[in-house]
Design a protein around this motif. Structure first.
Motif, PDB file in Angstrom:
ATOM      1  N   ARG A   7       0.836  -1.204   0.000  1.00 44.51           N
ATOM      2  CA  ARG A   7       0.000   0.000   0.000  1.00 44.51           C
ATOM      3  C   ARG A   7       0.869   1.253   0.000  1.00 44.51           C
ATOM      4  O   ARG A   7       0.577   2.223  -0.696  1.00 44.51           O
ATOM      5  N   LEU A   8       1.942   1.231   0.772  1.00 45.40           N
ATOM      6  CA  LEU A   8       2.837   2.382   0.833  1.00 45.40           C
ATOM      7  C   LEU A   8       3.546   2.588  -0.498  1.00 45.40           C
ATOM      8  O   LEU A   8       3.662   3.708  -0.989  1.00 45.40           O
ATOM      9  N   ALA A   9       3.993   1.511  -1.112  1.00 50.51           N
ATOM     10  CA  ALA A   9       4.731   1.608  -2.368  1.00 50.51           C
ATOM     11  C   ALA A   9       3.841   2.031  -3.530  1.00 50.51           C
ATOM     12  O   ALA A   9       4.312   2.664  -4.467  1.00 50.51           O
ATOM     13  N   HIS A  10       2.571   1.715  -3.494  1.00 53.78           N
ATOM     14  CA  HIS A  10       1.682   1.985  -4.624  1.00 53.78           C
ATOM     15  C   HIS A  10       0.622   3.016  -4.300  1.00 53.78           C
ATOM     16  O   HIS A  10      -0.453   3.001  -4.888  1.00 53.78           O
ATOM     17  N   LYS A  11       0.914   3.934  -3.408  1.00 47.74           N
ATOM     18  CA  LYS A  11      -0.086   4.914  -2.998  1.00 47.74           C
ATOM     19  C   LYS A  11      -0.461   5.902  -4.095  1.00 47.74           C
ATOM     20  O   LYS A  11      -1.533   6.444  -4.100  1.00 47.74           O
ATOM     21  N   ASP A  12       0.429   6.124  -5.064  1.00 50.78           N
ATOM     22  CA  ASP A  12       0.161   7.117  -6.101  1.00 50.78           C
ATOM     23  C   ASP A  12      -0.416   6.556  -7.390  1.00 50.78           C
ATOM     24  O   ASP A  12      -0.801   7.299  -8.261  1.00 50.78           O
ATOM     25  N   ASP A  13      -0.480   5.222  -7.535  1.00 53.72           N
ATOM     26  CA  ASP A  13      -0.933   4.676  -8.815  1.00 53.72           C
ATOM     27  C   ASP A  13      -2.399   4.268  -8.826  1.00 53.72           C
ATOM     28  O   ASP A  13      -2.841   3.583  -9.727  1.00 53.72           O
ATOM     29  N   GLY A  14      -3.175   4.688  -7.838  1.00 55.96           N
ATOM     30  CA  GLY A  14      -4.604   4.442  -7.842  1.00 55.96           C
ATOM     31  C   GLY A  14      -5.029   3.091  -7.312  1.00 55.96           C
ATOM     32  O   GLY A  14      -6.207   2.780  -7.338  1.00 55.96           O
ATOM     33  N   THR A  15      -4.105   2.259  -6.821  1.00 55.33           N
ATOM     34  CA  THR A  15      -4.491   0.951  -6.320  1.00 55.33           C
ATOM     35  C   THR A  15      -4.757   0.966  -4.825  1.00 55.33           C
ATOM     36  O   THR A  15      -5.185  -0.015  -4.271  1.00 55.33           O
ATOM     37  N   GLN A  16      -4.496   2.074  -4.165  1.00 54.62           N
ATOM     38  CA  GLN A  16      -4.701   2.133  -2.727  1.00 54.62           C
ATOM     39  C   GLN A  16      -6.184   2.119  -2.409  1.00 54.62           C
ATOM     40  O   GLN A  16      -6.977   2.799  -3.016  1.00 54.62           O
ATOM     41  N   GLY A  17      -6.548   1.298  -1.434  1.00 51.78           N
ATOM     42  CA  GLY A  17      -7.911   1.272  -0.952  1.00 51.78           C
ATOM     43  C   GLY A  17      -8.837   0.361  -1.712  1.00 51.78           C
ATOM     44  O   GLY A  17      -9.903   0.050  -1.237  1.00 51.78           O
ATOM     45  N   GLY A  18      -8.483  -0.110  -2.891  1.00 46.82           N
ATOM     46  CA  GLY A  18      -9.395  -0.929  -3.661  1.00 46.82           C
ATOM     47  C   GLY A  18      -8.901  -2.346  -3.848  1.00 46.82           C
ATOM     48  O   GLY A  18      -9.381  -3.048  -4.713  1.00 46.82           O
ATOM     49  N   GLY A  19      -7.944  -2.795  -3.043  1.00 44.65           N
ATOM     50  CA  GLY A  19      -7.340  -4.083  -3.274  1.00 44.65           C
ATOM     51  C   GLY A  19      -8.086  -5.271  -2.722  1.00 44.65           C
ATOM     52  O   GLY A  19      -7.853  -6.390  -3.137  1.00 44.65           O
ATOM     53  N   ALA A  20      -8.990  -5.085  -1.798  1.00 40.55           N
ATOM     54  CA  ALA A  20      -9.675  -6.220  -1.181  1.00 40.55           C
ATOM     55  C   ALA A  20     -10.820  -6.697  -2.058  1.00 40.55           C
ATOM     56  O   ALA A  20     -11.498  -5.919  -2.720  1.00 40.55           O
ATOM     57  N   ALA A  21     -11.023  -7.979  -2.058  1.00 36.61           N
ATOM     58  CA  ALA A  21     -12.129  -8.556  -2.800  1.00 36.61           C
ATOM     59  C   ALA A  21     -13.442  -8.202  -2.122  1.00 36.61           C
ATOM     60  O   ALA A  21     -13.484  -8.015  -0.910  1.00 36.61           O
ATOM     61  N   PRO A  22     -14.516  -8.111  -2.862  1.00 36.29           N
ATOM     62  CA  PRO A  22     -15.805  -7.794  -2.254  1.00 36.29           C
ATOM     63  C   PRO A  22     -16.176  -8.839  -1.201  1.00 36.29           C
ATOM     64  O   PRO A  22     -15.980 -10.031  -1.405  1.00 36.29           O
ATOM     65  N   GLY A  23     -16.664  -8.348  -0.078  1.00 42.88           N
ATOM     66  CA  GLY A  23     -17.106  -9.259   0.984  1.00 42.88           C
ATOM     67  C   GLY A  23     -15.986  -9.707   1.909  1.00 42.88           C
ATOM     68  O   GLY A  23     -16.201 -10.551   2.757  1.00 42.88           O
ATOM     69  N   THR A  24     -14.788  -9.137   1.758  1.00 40.64           N
ATOM     70  CA  THR A  24     -13.693  -9.499   2.653  1.00 40.64           C
ATOM     71  C   THR A  24     -13.224  -8.274   3.401  1.00 40.64           C
ATOM     72  O   THR A  24     -13.444  -7.146   2.976  1.00 40.64           O
ATOM     73  N   THR A  25     -12.570  -8.522   4.512  1.00 37.53           N
ATOM     74  CA  THR A  25     -12.012  -7.456   5.308  1.00 37.53           C
ATOM     75  C   THR A  25     -10.505  -7.465   5.107  1.00 37.53           C
ATOM     76  O   THR A  25      -9.877  -8.493   5.330  1.00 37.53           O
ATOM     77  N   PRO A  26      -9.892  -6.364   4.646  1.00 37.74           N
ATOM     78  CA  PRO A  26      -8.451  -6.366   4.430  1.00 37.74           C
ATOM     79  C   PRO A  26      -7.705  -6.696   5.716  1.00 37.74           C
ATOM     80  O   PRO A  26      -7.960  -6.106   6.757  1.00 37.74           O
ATOM     81  N   GLY A  27      -6.802  -7.679   5.652  1.00 34.39           N
ATOM     82  CA  GLY A  27      -5.978  -8.021   6.791  1.00 34.39           C
ATOM     83  C   GLY A  27      -6.682  -8.828   7.856  1.00 34.39           C
ATOM     84  O   GLY A  27      -6.161  -9.025   8.933  1.00 34.39           O
ATOM     85  N   GLY A  28      -7.866  -9.311   7.598  1.00 32.82           N
ATOM     86  CA  GLY A  28      -8.584 -10.067   8.612  1.00 32.82           C
ATOM     87  C   GLY A  28      -9.421 -11.167   8.008  1.00 32.82           C
ATOM     88  O   GLY A  28      -9.457 -11.346   6.797  1.00 32.82           O
TER      89      GLY A  28
END
Length: 96
Positions: free
Chosen positions: A65-86
């Motif tokens: 997330r830190l490395a790709h904060k500027d390319d638009g992938t931040q915040g949208g990486g989790a699959a629908p219905g899942t909780t990021p990191g949990g």
């Protein structure tokens, strides 16, 4: 300007620099995390393997997330219905 605003303004350039470095060296960081995880797992004789694996995954996600904060992938990486990191949410999936 409040104390927090002043602090954020001073840390902004440092955060950008860290992000740039993380992007440039992402593969090295991932390999380093894997190596450390293997070493710790060996030294603890596998007693904490699940926790080590979980922590390594969270660290890699945070670096990604830190490395790709500027390319638009931040915040949208989790699959629908899942909780990021949990774990996935409890209960039946939402109706369409």
């Amino acid at each position: 300007m409040g104390l927090l605003d002043n602090l954020k303004a001073r840390l902004g350039p440092a955060k950008d620099k860290v992000s740039d470095l993380a992007q440039q060296h992402e593969d090295k960081i991932d390999r380093g995390l894997d190596k450390v995880a293997r070493t710790v797992d060996e030294r603890t004789k596998g007693k904490y393997s699940d926790r080590i694996q979980t922590g390594t995954g969270k660290a890699k996600d945070a670096m990604g997330r830190l490395a790709h904060k500027d390319d638009g992938t931040q915040g949208g990486g989790a699959a629908p219905g899942t909780t990021p990191g949990g774990p996935p949410p409890a209960g039946p999936p939402p109706a369409s």
